[in-house]
Design a protein around this motif. Structure first.
Motif, PDB file in Angstrom:
ATOM      1  N   ALA A  53       0.835  -1.212   0.000  1.00 51.40           N
ATOM      2  CA  ALA A  53       0.000   0.000   0.000  1.00 51.40           C
ATOM      3  C   ALA A  53       0.865   1.255   0.000  1.00 51.40           C
ATOM      4  O   ALA A  53       0.572   2.219  -0.715  1.00 51.40           O
ATOM      5  N   ILE A  54       1.940   1.252   0.798  1.00 47.01           N
ATOM      6  CA  ILE A  54       2.839   2.406   0.850  1.00 47.01           C
ATOM      7  C   ILE A  54       3.484   2.632  -0.508  1.00 47.01           C
ATOM      8  O   ILE A  54       3.580   3.774  -0.989  1.00 47.01           O
ATOM      9  N   ARG A  55       3.949   1.558  -1.143  1.00 44.57           N
ATOM     10  CA  ARG A  55       4.556   1.704  -2.480  1.00 44.57           C
ATOM     11  C   ARG A  55       3.559   2.275  -3.467  1.00 44.57           C
ATOM     12  O   ARG A  55       3.888   3.136  -4.288  1.00 44.57           O
ATOM     13  N   PHE A  56       2.320   1.786  -3.405  1.00 45.72           N
ATOM     14  CA  PHE A  56       1.278   2.285  -4.308  1.00 45.72           C
ATOM     15  C   PHE A  56       1.046   3.780  -4.092  1.00 45.72           C
ATOM     16  O   PHE A  56       0.962   4.560  -5.049  1.00 45.72           O
ATOM     17  N   THR A  58       3.087   6.023  -2.658  1.00 45.57           N
ATOM     18  CA  THR A  58       4.247   6.864  -2.939  1.00 45.57           C
ATOM     19  C   THR A  58       4.572   6.939  -4.426  1.00 45.57           C
ATOM     20  O   THR A  58       5.360   7.789  -4.836  1.00 45.57           O
ATOM     21  N   ARG A  59       3.961   6.088  -5.223  1.00 46.54           N
ATOM     22  CA  ARG A  59       4.204   6.117  -6.663  1.00 46.54           C
ATOM     23  C   ARG A  59       2.978   6.573  -7.445  1.00 46.54           C
ATOM     24  O   ARG A  59       2.912   6.420  -8.658  1.00 46.54           O
ATOM     25  N   SER A  60       2.008   7.121  -6.727  1.00 44.22           N
ATOM     26  CA  SER A  60       0.809   7.629  -7.388  1.00 44.22           C
ATOM     27  C   SER A  60       1.107   8.963  -8.055  1.00 44.22           C
ATOM     28  O   SER A  60       2.170   9.548  -7.877  1.00 44.22           O
ATOM     29  N   VAL A  61       0.135   9.444  -8.817  1.00 41.42           N
ATOM     30  CA  VAL A  61       0.299  10.701  -9.543  1.00 41.42           C
ATOM     31  C   VAL A  61       0.570  11.857  -8.576  1.00 41.42           C
ATOM     32  O   VAL A  61       1.369  12.749  -8.844  1.00 41.42           O
ATOM     33  N   ALA A  62      -0.084  11.819  -7.437  1.00 45.44           N
ATOM     34  CA  ALA A  62       0.040  12.914  -6.469  1.00 45.44           C
ATOM     35  C   ALA A  62       1.106  12.627  -5.414  1.00 45.44           C
ATOM     36  O   ALA A  62       1.084  13.202  -4.335  1.00 45.44           O
ATOM     37  N   SER A  63       2.079  11.739  -5.740  1.00 46.66           N
ATOM     38  CA  SER A  63       3.024  11.301  -4.723  1.00 46.66           C
ATOM     39  C   SER A  63       3.895  12.426  -4.178  1.00 46.66           C
ATOM     40  O   SER A  63       4.315  12.384  -3.025  1.00 46.66           O
ATOM     41  N   GLU A  64       4.186  13.436  -4.989  1.00 50.33           N
ATOM     42  CA  GLU A  64       5.036  14.535  -4.522  1.00 50.33           C
ATOM     43  C   GLU A  64       4.400  15.275  -3.341  1.00 50.33           C
ATOM     44  O   GLU A  64       5.091  15.794  -2.474  1.00 50.33           O
ATOM     45  N   ILE A  65       3.070  15.315  -3.320  1.00 50.35           N
ATOM     46  CA  ILE A  65       2.358  15.951  -2.209  1.00 50.35           C
ATOM     47  C   ILE A  65       1.964  14.922  -1.167  1.00 50.35           C
ATOM     48  O   ILE A  65       2.104  15.142   0.043  1.00 50.35           O
ATOM     49  N   LEU A  66       1.513  13.761  -1.642  1.00 53.43           N
ATOM     50  CA  LEU A  66       0.956  12.759  -0.744  1.00 53.43           C
ATOM     51  C   LEU A  66       2.020  12.109   0.140  1.00 53.43           C
ATOM     52  O   LEU A  66       1.798  11.888   1.331  1.00 53.43           O
ATOM     53  N   THR A  67       3.187  11.804  -0.429  1.00 57.41           N
ATOM     54  CA  THR A  67       4.201  11.069   0.326  1.00 57.41           C
ATOM     55  C   THR A  67       4.716  11.840   1.543  1.00 57.41           C
ATOM     56  O   THR A  67       4.765  11.274   2.647  1.00 57.41           O
ATOM     57  N   PRO A  68       5.121  13.110   1.428  1.00 58.71           N
ATOM     58  CA  PRO A  68       5.536  13.833   2.645  1.00 58.71           C
ATOM     59  C   PRO A  68       4.422  13.914   3.681  1.00 58.71           C
ATOM     60  O   PRO A  68       4.678  13.794   4.877  1.00 58.71           O
ATOM     61  N   LEU A  69       3.176  14.093   3.207  1.00 59.87           N
ATOM     62  CA  LEU A  69       2.047  14.138   4.134  1.00 59.87           C
ATOM     63  C   LEU A  69       1.876  12.799   4.834  1.00 59.87           C
ATOM     64  O   LEU A  69       1.611  12.732   6.047  1.00 59.87           O
ATOM     65  N   SER A 119       8.357   4.555   4.129  1.00 63.97           N
ATOM     66  CA  SER A 119       7.856   5.609   3.242  1.00 63.97           C
ATOM     67  C   SER A 119       8.960   6.615   2.944  1.00 63.97           C
ATOM     68  O   SER A 119       9.127   7.050   1.802  1.00 63.97           O
ATOM     69  N   TRP A 120       9.708   6.984   3.977  1.00 65.12           N
ATOM     70  CA  TRP A 120      10.804   7.930   3.815  1.00 65.12           C
ATOM     71  C   TRP A 120      11.867   7.391   2.856  1.00 65.12           C
ATOM     72  O   TRP A 120      12.358   8.102   1.973  1.00 65.12           O
ATOM     73  N   SER A 121      12.207   6.083   3.022  1.00 60.67           N
ATOM     74  CA  SER A 121      13.237   5.490   2.173  1.00 60.67           C
ATOM     75  C   SER A 121      12.789   5.426   0.718  1.00 60.67           C
ATOM     76  O   SER A 121      13.588   5.651  -0.195  1.00 60.67           O
ATOM     77  N   LEU A 122      11.501   5.127   0.488  1.00 55.55           N
ATOM     78  CA  LEU A 122      10.977   5.128  -0.884  1.00 55.55           C
ATOM     79  C   LEU A 122      10.998   6.534  -1.469  1.00 55.55           C
ATOM     80  O   LEU A 122      11.337   6.741  -2.633  1.00 55.55           O
ATOM     81  N   TRP A 123      10.608   7.498  -0.663  1.00 57.98           N
ATOM     82  CA  TRP A 123      10.561   8.896  -1.124  1.00 57.98           C
ATOM     83  C   TRP A 123      11.965   9.391  -1.464  1.00 57.98           C
ATOM     84  O   TRP A 123      12.175  10.052  -2.476  1.00 57.98           O
ATOM     85  N   ARG A 124      12.936   9.034  -0.622  1.00 61.44           N
ATOM     86  CA  ARG A 124      14.312   9.457  -0.865  1.00 61.44           C
ATOM     87  C   ARG A 124      14.908   8.720  -2.061  1.00 61.44           C
ATOM     88  O   ARG A 124      15.763   9.261  -2.758  1.00 61.44           O
TER      89      ARG A 124
END
Length: 269
Positions: A53-56, A58-69, A119-124
């Motif tokens: 679920a986290i991978r999904f 963090t890789r969504s269209v809105a991931s740039e906003i959604l992942t930090p949130l 989540s942080w590691s995926l985002w980074r």
């Protein structure tokens, strides 16, 4: 003299929406898991787990906003669980049952802390595959797959699973929710169905951890995904998987309701 009280009040006031955001993040994660599981039931698959679920997300269209949130929200939820356990804000007490519940809260804080770090590691990482998460994922797998840790976690999941079903059967979640009677009628459906489904999955995870620990960790760490695959392999597995998916969907709705109506009594800390 007059500055300390407002400062303390201010800290407690900003922490409340921080904790509510955490309940919302939990609801979002379980909503995606429910989607995976229901899709798997319809296609004879085995579903996904929290990391899927986290991978999904963090890789969504809105991931740039959604992942930090999502990272901030998971951190908030983990911190709130530690506050609940350490300061006993819900008055569980120091009886064996109360200490068991508070230990479960610590376990919840740790698990969602791991999800926050994942989540942080995926985002980074910002890349394909597991990206920057490989090192953290390997470390977590080696730690959770160790025999003593597996057996300890099996016991924790068994206790927490039982606490979920006990909480649902006695409607004890009502003690911590402030909502109208009309809203509470819908919350009852979501809470009972969701808590029972999650409790049963925790029982299966506990069994898998015990099996892993007794086999010297050869099977690796257990997860929600492993539990769902185990359920899918049982007689009538597709129907059971569909029922689990429906239960996890209800748990996501229960989490969202907690984000709105849960009493965040941090002032008791």
């Amino acid at each position: 003299m007059t500055l300390s009280a407002p400062g303390k009040k201010g800290w407690k006031e900003w922490f409340k929406p921080f904790a509510r955001l955490g309940y919302g993040a939990r609801g979002l994660v379980y909503l995606v898991i429910a989607f995976f599981v229901m899709s798997a039931a319809l296609t004879a698959g085995s579903g996904g787990d929290a990391k899927s679920a986290i991978r999904f997300l963090t890789r969504s269209v809105a991931s740039e906003i959604l992942t930090p949130l999502l990272i901030v929200a998971l951190a908030g939820y983990s911190m709130w669980r530690l506050v609940q356990a350490g300061f006993d804000t819900d008055d569980h007490g120091a009886s064996p049952v109360g200490l068991g519940i508070r230990a479960g809260l610590v376990g919840s804080a740790v698990s969602y802390g791991f999800l926050m770090l994942y989540s942080w590691s995926l985002w980074r990482g910002q890349g394909g595959g597991d990206g920057g998460s490989g090192g953290f994922a390997r470390f977590a797998a080696s730690l959770l797959g160790a025999t003593p840790v597996s057996l300890i976690l099996a016991s924790i999941f068994l206790i927490v699973g039982g606490a979920h079903i006990y909480k649902a059967a006695g409607r004890r979640y009502r003690d911590h929710i402030s909502a109208s009677q009309k809203a509470m009628a819908w919350i009852d459906v979501a809470a009972i169905g969701g808590l029972v489904a999650r409790g049963l999955i925790f029982f299966v995870v506990a069994f898998l951890f015990y099996r892993s620990g007794l086999s010297s960790g050869g099977d690796g760490p257990a997860s929600t995904g492993d539990a769902l695959r185990f359920i899918a392999g049982l007689p009538f597995g597709t129907w059971l998987l569909g029922a689990m998916g429906a239960g996890l969907f209800l748990f996501s709705l229960y989490s969202f309701s907690e984000a709105v109506w849960r009493r965040i009594n941090v002032e008791d800390a």
